[in-house]
Design a protein around this motif. Sequence first.
Motif, PDB file in Angstrom:
ATOM      1  N   THR A 283     117.699  87.536  61.969  1.00 11.79           N
ATOM      2  CA  THR A 283     118.603  88.437  62.692  1.00 11.79           C
ATOM      3  C   THR A 283     118.783  89.695  61.849  1.00 11.79           C
TER       4      THR A 283
ATOM      5  N   GLU B 178     120.715  93.156  61.208  1.00 14.30           N
ATOM      6  CA  GLU B 178     121.954  93.859  61.549  1.00 14.30           C
ATOM      7  C   GLU B 178     121.928  95.202  60.839  1.00 14.30           C
TER       8      GLU B 178
ATOM      9  N   ARG C  15     126.955 103.987  66.585  1.00 15.44           N
ATOM     10  CA  ARG C  15     126.394 102.835  67.278  1.00 15.44           C
ATOM     11  C   ARG C  15     125.014 103.159  67.854  1.00 15.44           C
ATOM     12  N   SER C  16     124.884 104.343  68.439  1.00 10.81           N
ATOM     13  CA  SER C  16     123.595 104.683  69.047  1.00 10.81           C
ATOM     14  C   SER C  16     122.539 104.898  67.963  1.00 10.81           C
ATOM     15  N   GLN C  17     122.957 105.464  66.838  1.00 13.54           N
ATOM     16  CA  GLN C  17     122.006 105.629  65.731  1.00 13.54           C
ATOM     17  C   GLN C  17     121.603 104.265  65.179  1.00 13.54           C
ATOM     18  N   GLU C  18     122.588 103.371  65.092  1.00 17.26           N
ATOM     19  CA  GLU C  18     122.299 102.018  64.608  1.00 17.26           C
ATOM     20  C   GLU C  18     121.225 101.373  65.462  1.00 17.26           C
ATOM     21  N   GLN C  19     121.357 101.548  66.781  1.00 18.41           N
ATOM     22  CA  GLN C  19     120.400 100.927  67.684  1.00 18.41           C
ATOM     23  C   GLN C  19     118.998 101.502  67.476  1.00 18.41           C
ATOM     24  N   CYS C  20     118.919 102.830  67.315  1.00 19.31           N
ATOM     25  CA  CYS C  20     117.618 103.466  67.084  1.00 19.31           C
ATOM     26  C   CYS C  20     116.971 102.907  65.823  1.00 19.31           C
TER      27      CYS C  20
ATOM     28  N   ARG D 232     117.705 100.081  64.227  1.00 19.35           N
ATOM     29  CA  ARG D 232     117.441  98.650  64.302  1.00 19.35           C
ATOM     30  C   ARG D 232     116.149  98.371  65.063  1.00 19.35           C
ATOM     31  N   GLU D 233     115.976  99.071  66.181  1.00 14.22           N
ATOM     32  CA  GLU D 233     114.775  98.807  66.979  1.00 14.22           C
ATOM     33  C   GLU D 233     113.511  99.222  66.234  1.00 14.22           C
TER      34      GLU D 233
ATOM     35  N   GLU E  36     112.943  96.510  63.573  1.00 15.05           N
ATOM     36  CA  GLU E  36     112.464  95.272  64.191  1.00 15.05           C
ATOM     37  C   GLU E  36     110.995  95.374  64.553  1.00 15.05           C
TER      38      GLU E  36
ATOM     39  N   SER F 194     114.069 109.679  70.129  1.00 11.20           N
ATOM     40  CA  SER F 194     115.431 109.962  70.555  1.00 11.20           C
ATOM     41  C   SER F 194     115.454 111.457  70.832  1.00 11.20           C
TER      42      SER F 194
END
Lengths: 433, 222
Positions: free
Chosen positions: B61, B63, B78-83, B85-86, B89, B182
């Motif tokens: 996992t 994070e 949060r949106s930067q975190e998602q960018c 993280r993906e 991954e 992005s």
Amino acid sequence: MKDTPLSNCERDFLLKAIQEKKRLDGRQTYDYRKIKITFGTDYGSCFVDLGKTRVMGQVSCELVAPKENRPNEGIMFFNIELSPMASPAFEQGRQSELSVKLNRQLERCLRNSKCIDTESLCVVSGEKVWKIRVDVHLLNHDGNLMDAASIAAISALCHFRRPDVSIQGDEVTVYSQEERDPIPLSIYHMPISVSFSFFQQGTYLLVDPCEREERVMDGLLMIAMNKHREICSIQSSGGIMLLKDQVMRCSKIASVKVSEITELIGKALENDKKARKAGGRCGFAESIPLERITALKMDETPMEMMDVTERANDIVQKAEVPPQMVQSPVVPVPGVGQVGQGLQNTWGLEEEEDEEEEDENEGSDNSAEEQEGRVSPMEEEKYEKEERDGGDVVEISDSEEEEVVILHPEKPDKAPKNTESSLHQKASNKKRQ
Amino acid sequence: MAVMEARCSSSVMLREFACEQNFLSQPDGSASFVHGDTSVYAGVYGPAEVKVSKEIYDRATLEVLIQPKVGLPGVRERSQEQCVRETCEASLLLSLHPRSSLTLILQVLHDDGSLLSCLLNAACMSLMDAGLPMSCLFCGVTCAIDADGQIITDPTAAQEKESRALMTFAIDSKKHNVLMTSTKGSFSVNELQQCIAVSQKASEKLFQFYRDSVRRRYSKTL
């Protein structure tokens, strides 16, 4: 993530070493670790390294309405962030006991000691005052977070400049940094916290404990003091009883340490001022120690961009032409739409069939009219057959291949058979699809 | 609508960048990355024990936490975190560490434009420092298209403000494919392709920098 616990062997070893007046990093009892203070690119940002403990202080300001009971005083706000970067034991967004303790101690050290002139932060009495926000981010936890945080906070406050404002009648103008030079805060004195850890119920005392020492200590005494040897706050935690002369001795040590640290902060501020005046760069890029092998810096680099345009054009040309968006929709049955040339849409039809089934069960008359209104080829076929068979003959066959005919629903007495037949019909419909 | 045509000036610049690895004692991997005045710290913990609620039975996992300079993390973070993280991954081989947790913490120290690309570069350097298995490296490049249709790489905050469109790409080191985009503002298909091509060129410089810094790290002399 969970913290790794300290093993009994390590604990015994550390305590034994302390008994023999030895410390893991070779320091003497009253020695501080090396303190390094660096300032950021913009005003009010400061880094403090205390050995391996690293902390960042960041001051920001905004105009807000004052508190009702203090209409002509600015507001100070302190926040220590226990970032999970500092230690795996710190969790994001959770108020732990340690974070509450550190926040409270910093507030007592800096706000309650009245070291900052809050009245000078008033713009319009009762309406607009400056709110000074101090964020302390802990980046690496190697013990004595409080001292590092207090040094970072007071250095950042000394370094901070707020925008200039002017008042003409009711109008308040805030000037940007380019228009007017920003103004420093007025600071009366600089309280600095000094931590003492006690071992074996107060028998041994160490200044500036590291993380390992903090884990085995029995009690902690934090004294916040300024260079005029005035105690601003004093706190003992861990539940040990201290004698009067122990506290006196600690306060004497603290006064020496505080004057040393105050001098260091003064020097750092002066250096930064000189660098800024000289117009030199003073950002973080300059603060990375380049003599280490783990660090590398690359200068500004131009890039050759000759073939980029051709390549992009090439890709665009090679790409498929995007399909034309709108086609005229096909309407096979009134009330049903279809886009594209594919198979016929049968969604709406089936639904209607279900309705029909219900209707037939109820034996209502209007279902006949509904049936007439439909124009699906399949249904038409059925009507044809119905007509051929004389309209009221039921033909129920076991074979699903064969066409099944529905009765006209005008005959309510044969309703149960109707249902059966319509079910059959449904099955055959599915086969055809 | 007028045809939007971006031009590429012959001198596209990248600001100076610097990186330091392994400078924090607590995290398993750490890096600081600096683009001009923009600077970011990154720390990685893991592979470690995972909470039961977050456990995935066949992979680790991941994070990602981004801490802003002032205040608490909000929607932007949060949106930067998602960018980030993906992107991570896509390049990390998470299936090699099933039922464990990886935590990547990014601390913004100063934002002077191209923050997302700086976050991505710091993330990659810290993952490298932590020694986590990855299928490829990645880097982030930010491009801005200004009002005249000029493409600027690695824009400063002032240039970002004046730009018509802003795009950040994450590019992998194997085939220089785009892992993540992005974008903000309006632009044509042609401009997007040009920006991708520019970023791929810039990524070569960054990967060379990665290579140099790792070589320096494992060299015996300075």
